[in-house]
Scaffold this active site. Structure first.
Site, short mmCIF file in Angstrom:
data_model
loop_
_atom_site.label_atom_id
_atom_site.label_comp_id
_atom_site.label_asym_id
_atom_site.label_seq_id
_atom_site.Cartn_x
_atom_site.Cartn_y
_atom_site.Cartn_z
N CYS A 39 -19.00 0.68 6.81
CA CYS A 39 -19.38 -0.16 5.71
C CYS A 39 -18.67 -1.52 6.03
O CYS A 39 -18.96 -2.75 5.54
CB CYS A 39 -18.91 0.33 4.44
SG CYS A 39 -17.20 0.70 4.11
N ASP B 171 0.91 -1.27 0.03
CA ASP B 171 0.00 0.08 0.01
C ASP B 171 0.55 1.18 -0.08
O ASP B 171 0.45 2.32 0.55
CB ASP B 171 -0.86 0.02 1.14
CG ASP B 171 -2.20 0.96 1.09
OD1 ASP B 171 -2.58 1.39 0.15
OD2 ASP B 171 -2.35 1.41 2.29
N CYS C 110 -23.66 -2.29 3.32
CA CYS C 110 -22.83 -1.46 3.43
C CYS C 110 -22.86 -0.13 2.96
O CYS C 110 -22.31 0.91 3.36
CB CYS C 110 -21.49 -1.92 2.69
SG CYS C 110 -21.62 -2.46 1.17
N CYS D 256 -23.82 3.83 5.30
CA CYS D 256 -22.70 4.84 5.27
C CYS D 256 -23.23 6.40 5.79
O CYS D 256 -24.15 6.78 5.28
CB CYS D 256 -22.34 5.17 3.89
SG CYS D 256 -21.08 6.63 3.59
N CYS E 250 -20.97 -5.64 7.16
CA CYS E 250 -20.82 -6.87 6.12
C CYS E 250 -21.22 -8.29 6.75
O CYS E 250 -20.68 -8.66 7.64
CB CYS E 250 -19.51 -6.97 5.62
SG CYS E 250 -19.20 -7.99 4.46
N CYS F 31 -13.28 5.28 9.25
CA CYS F 31 -14.57 4.89 9.56
C CYS F 31 -14.72 3.21 9.25
O CYS F 31 -14.21 2.92 8.27
CB CYS F 31 -15.32 5.76 8.72
SG CYS F 31 -17.34 5.36 8.89
#
Length: 376
Positions: free
Chosen positions: A246, A136, A196, A200, A250, A243
């Site tokens: 979402c 990443d 999800c 939000c 799941c 956050c």
């Protein structure tokens, strides 16, 4: 030849598990895919917000071979970071700051990169091929690659979902010149579920499988450098870094287990820190508290902006004197502006008095706008 190749892949995957990775899958890095076109559309729509680096590196991101022309295969790794409790329950604790689960400890880049390098060295010894390691931190589209390799599928929230790990796992990648047999890609198992999307707080998904980062609380609290747009402040609640909504909602998380490695990176003091304690941090104290954490990269001023928004949402008027008023004189206008908003939310009479005393002397236009925002 096939037996030798399969043996190499089997040994690679076993080595990954031995190092603590939760899963290891393989895909081709040199075959066409649609992910680059989707990214180009995302950027052309301006949905990347302030993340200028995404536009600057767009061409390199479009395909793994755009970064490294010799890459033939991608070895994709997953590390489970499943939490020990539901982070959605912590949103009700308004006097505490909610930090995204992945950031409640040491920097995952460091944890995973160390293992990736170990695995890469082992693979080079086995295969004699060249490798490059990614966590990443380079223009590599890891989520589409991981889906192509079969680690999971990109859910309607655009994050990867696994039938074994739910939505709670880090990704790492090793590109190699080795010609490895690919695993089968995972199919989409979201079905008609839209949990999800519906949860939000800021409606950041214009459609399933699409994200507008400019509306996303993770983007706003981490990547965005300016004042938090007024329309999203109340929705932030006590979320001060990222956050998880979402991810946490799941349904596939019911098959996920708590990470057995939380002790290696999670820190109890970052699970639910008190807003008052965070508001008292100067730059040195901020660096000390978040040493080794991904939060540190955000910087004291941006974090304090988030904390003051959370204080404004807390309903705790007793925080005004010790946690809000001192920051009306902060050197950073981003912090001053957030303090003005928090004060207006918690004590309108005091806000009116402070506005009369301070607004005329304010030199920053954005802070001036905060004083003028709420008539009292």
């Amino acid at each position: 030849m096939a037996d030798t190749r399969n043996s190499l892949e089997a040994r690679l995957k076993q080595a990954a598990l031995d190092l603590g990775f939760s899963d290891c899958r393989i895909c081709r890095a040199d075959t066409p895919w649609q992910a680059g076109q989707r990214l180009e559309h995302f950027v052309s729509e301006g949905r990347h917000g302030d993340m200028d680096w995404m536009e600057a590196t767009l061409e390199r991101r479009k395909a793994p071979t755009a970064m490294w022309g010799d890459a033939k295969s991608a070895i994709m790794l997953a590390v489970n970071y499943g939490p020990d409790s539901d982070p959605l329950e912590q949103l009700a604790l308004r006097s505490h700051g909610n930090i995204s689960v992945y950031a409640r400890g040491g920097d995952y880049h460091d944890l995973i990169k160390k293992r990736l390098k170990q695995l890469a060295r082992s693979f080079v010894e086995l295969s004699g091929e060249e490798v490059k390691v990614f966590v990443d931190t380079a223009p590599l589209m890891e989520k589409p690659l991981a889906a192509k390799a079969g680690l999971g599928w990109q859910g309607k929230h655009t994050n990867l979902v696994s039938r074994e790990l739910g939505s709670w796992f880090f990704l790492g990648a090793i590109l190699t010149t080795a010609d490895l047999a690919p695993d089968e890609a995972e199919s989409d198992h979201c079905g008609s579920c839209r949990a999800c999307l519906d949860i939000c707080p800021t409606k950041a998904f214009p459609a399933p499988y699409q994200l507008d980062a400019r509306r996303c609380i993770s983007y706003l609290t981490i990547e965005h450098s300016g004042p938090i747009p007024v329309e999203f402040r109340e929705a932030m609640g006590n979320r001060i870094y990222g956050c998880d909504d979402c991810l946490a909602v799941c349904p596939w998380n019911k098959f996920a287990s708590r990470s057995s490695e939380q002790k290696l990176w999670a820190r109890a003091e970052l699970k639910l820190p008190e807003l008052a304690d965070l508001a008292a941090l100067d730059d040195a104290a901020f660096r000390d508290v978040f040493s080794g954490s991904p939060v540190k990269r955000t910087g004291r001023n941006r974090m304090l902006r988030n904390v003051l928004i959370a204080i404004g949402n807390s309903g705790e008027a007793d925080l005004v004197e010790r946690s809000v008023l001192p920051h009306l004189e902060d050197e950073d206008p981003i912090v001053r502006g957030a303090a003005v908003w928090a004060l207006a939310c918690l004590d309108k009479a005091r806000f009116a008095a402070e506005r009369d005393a301070r607004a005329a002397d304010e030199t920053d236009d954005e802070v001036k706008a905060e004083w003028a925002l709420m008539p009292v």
